[in-house]
Design a protein around this motif. Structure first.
Motif, mmCIF file in Angstrom:
data_model
loop_
_atom_site.group_PDB
_atom_site.id
_atom_site.type_symbol
_atom_site.label_atom_id
_atom_site.label_comp_id
_atom_site.label_asym_id
_atom_site.label_seq_id
_atom_site.Cartn_x
_atom_site.Cartn_y
_atom_site.Cartn_z
ATOM 1 N N UNK A 34 -32.136 -27.394 -14.351
ATOM 2 C CA UNK A 34 -31.059 -26.577 -14.923
ATOM 3 C C UNK A 34 -29.703 -27.044 -14.417
ATOM 4 N N UNK A 35 -29.611 -27.322 -13.138
ATOM 5 C CA UNK A 35 -28.341 -27.803 -12.568
ATOM 6 C C UNK A 35 -27.945 -29.160 -13.148
ATOM 7 N N UNK A 36 -28.905 -30.064 -13.237
ATOM 8 C CA UNK A 36 -28.602 -31.392 -13.758
ATOM 9 C C UNK A 36 -28.193 -31.330 -15.230
ATOM 10 N N UNK A 37 -28.844 -30.474 -16.010
ATOM 11 C CA UNK A 37 -28.468 -30.332 -17.417
ATOM 12 C C UNK A 37 -27.019 -29.864 -17.530
ATOM 13 N N UNK A 38 -26.650 -28.867 -16.711
ATOM 14 C CA UNK A 38 -25.289 -28.330 -16.768
ATOM 15 C C UNK A 38 -24.265 -29.379 -16.341
ATOM 16 N N UNK A 39 -24.600 -30.200 -15.374
ATOM 17 C CA UNK A 39 -23.673 -31.247 -14.918
ATOM 18 C C UNK A 39 -23.415 -32.281 -16.006
ATOM 19 N N UNK A 40 -24.299 -32.317 -16.998
ATOM 20 C CA UNK A 40 -24.129 -33.236 -18.111
ATOM 21 C C UNK A 40 -23.498 -32.549 -19.325
ATOM 22 N N UNK A 41 -22.940 -31.344 -19.108
ATOM 23 C CA UNK A 41 -22.187 -30.677 -20.153
ATOM 24 C C UNK A 41 -22.974 -29.738 -21.032
ATOM 25 N N UNK A 42 -24.242 -29.465 -20.692
ATOM 26 C CA UNK A 42 -25.044 -28.558 -21.493
ATOM 27 C C UNK A 42 -24.901 -27.116 -20.989
ATOM 28 N N UNK A 43 -25.135 -26.167 -21.874
ATOM 29 C CA UNK A 43 -25.152 -24.753 -21.490
ATOM 30 C C UNK A 43 -26.609 -24.346 -21.278
#
Length: 415
Positions: A34-43
């Motif tokens: 979840x953290x890595x997805x958000x760091x790539x601009x995803x919600x």
């Protein structure tokens, strides 16, 4: 491209204290992705049930990523009882959507749903049907695999049936190893075309070597040799094998065995293991620490001469990989994902037999040879450096895109 992702971790909260009941590698897996997805601009929204009355409803774990707690049965409900509370969880999720100004009938509030474990898989199947969003399922452990791994292991027929159902309706199934993929096909008749192998990873920012003397001083360890286990306290983990191996050690003098995990005072398996140490005459050698904060684990891993996991079954095995990232060699069962990153004789040992004698033999080799421990620890660290969560997230997002794009094209074509 920014995506909106719903991760489902119904029974296991990603921000719960690790090592307690129903918390372990899966919680880490969901949290890190979840953290890595958000760091790539995803919600990213991670939906889980309340596990502690003091938890806030929403916990932000990264900018753009949050854990959302929903009511679903009593806080102390056993995992085997949670299936009956799935409707409450789903309705709570719909209410949350409405509170955020979205109708439960809104066309696809998320681009993709990824469920974790069989209970979440049932939730994911329901939401996928309602929203028309692709559903990816990861099971982490499988009932039929567990029952084949250890005599006496029992899993409800309901779980076996639901696992098979979720596999039959999911748009994709992510497994950690080729072996897990074969189990999914062999035992559940899952379509091979739906299976994607993506290994788990390790948090390389957190898990780094700490000076061993400093680590032992911080933990108050005075013994010359230290063996460590970290994980859930349950029979499948084979902790009893480790305890029975300790009296067999030739190099067991001045030894401390640390068992990290569990909830002292409310854990029948932990009580059984403590009784076993008394019966074996190693009560003064073994320390049961209970669960510890994840941020403290690098200190424990670095204080140890060797990490041990005599598990009967592991879909992957995050704890030994974390130990390796801290430069500690491992002695683990030759099962599951551990076979993919432990190169026996190079960065640790794979033990093919779940018996105390085999583990004692390998432990003695390492405890007797500091130069070998150092060389294996360095090799372990190098292997872990190639397995960070950033790489796992990139692979997973690429896989998501194939399903999201497929749904989008079908809509454009009027399918």
């Amino acid at each position: 491209m920014c995506r909106s992702l719903a991760l489902l971790s119904y029974h296991g909260c990603p921000v719960a204290r690790l090592g307690e009941k129903d918390t372990g590698g899966m919680n880490v897996y969901v949290l890190q992705l979840a953290r890595e997805y958000a760091r790539r601009g995803n919600r990213v929204d991670v939906f889980t049930r309340y596990h502690d009355p003091t938890d806030p409803k929403i916990v932000e774990i990264e900018e753009g990523a949050r854990v959302i707690h929903l009511d679903a049965g009593p806080l102390d409900a056993s995992k085997n009882d949670l299936f009956s509370y799935i409707p409450s969880f789903v309705n709570g999720l719909y209410r949350f959507q409405e509170e955020e100004g979205r109708s439960e009938f809104q066309a696809r509030p998320y681009d993709l749903i990824h469920s974790h474990y069989w209970l979440s898989g049932m939730v994911g199947a329901t939401l996928s049907r309602k929203w028309g969003a692709p559903h990816i399922a990861t099971f982490h452990t499988l009932a039929k695999t567990k029952m084949r791994a250890r005599p006496g292991e029992r899993e409800p027929q309901l779980r076996q049936d639901i696992e098979g159902h979720v596999m039959s309706v999911a748009d994709g199934i992510v497994v950690s190893t080729d072996e897990e993929g074969q189990d999914v096909i062999r035992h559940y008749d899952a379509p091979p075309r739906n299976i994607q192998v993506i290994p788990a990873g390790v948090n390389l920012d957190m898990f780094q070597p700490v000076d061993q003397d400093a680590a032992r001083a911080e933990l108050g360890i005075e013994e010359e040799r230290v063996i460590l286990y970290v994980g859930r306290i349950e029979p499948l983990k084979g902790i009893d094998i480790l305890l029975r191996a300790v009296p067999m050690l030739e190099y067991g003098q001045n030894l401390r065995v640390l068992v990290v995990g569990g909830n002292p005072g409310n854990d029948a398996e932990l009580d059984r293991l403590k009784s076993m140490t008394a019966e074996l005459g190693i009560g003064d050698t073994v320390t049961f620490t209970g669960s510890v904060p994840q941020t403290a684990l690098p200190t424990y891993y670095s204080a140890a001469d060797v990490f041990v996991l005599p598990s009967h079954s592991e879909s992957f095995g995050l704890a030994p990989l974390e130990a390796m990232a801290c430069g500690t060699p491992v002695v683990v069962s030759r099962v599951g994902g551990m076979k993919t990153f432990v190169n026996s004789g190079e960065n640790g040992y794979l033990v093919p037999w779940r018996c105390p004698e085999s583990f004692a033999q390998r432990l003695d080799v390492l405890l007797a040879n500091p130069e070998l421990r150092h060389a294996m620890g360095q090799a372990a660290r190098q292997k872990a450096l190639s397995m960070g969560w950033d790489s796992v997230a990139d692979q997973m997002l690429d896989y998501y895109s194939t399903h999201i794009d497929r749904i989008s094209w079908a809509e454009l074509a009027g399918d």
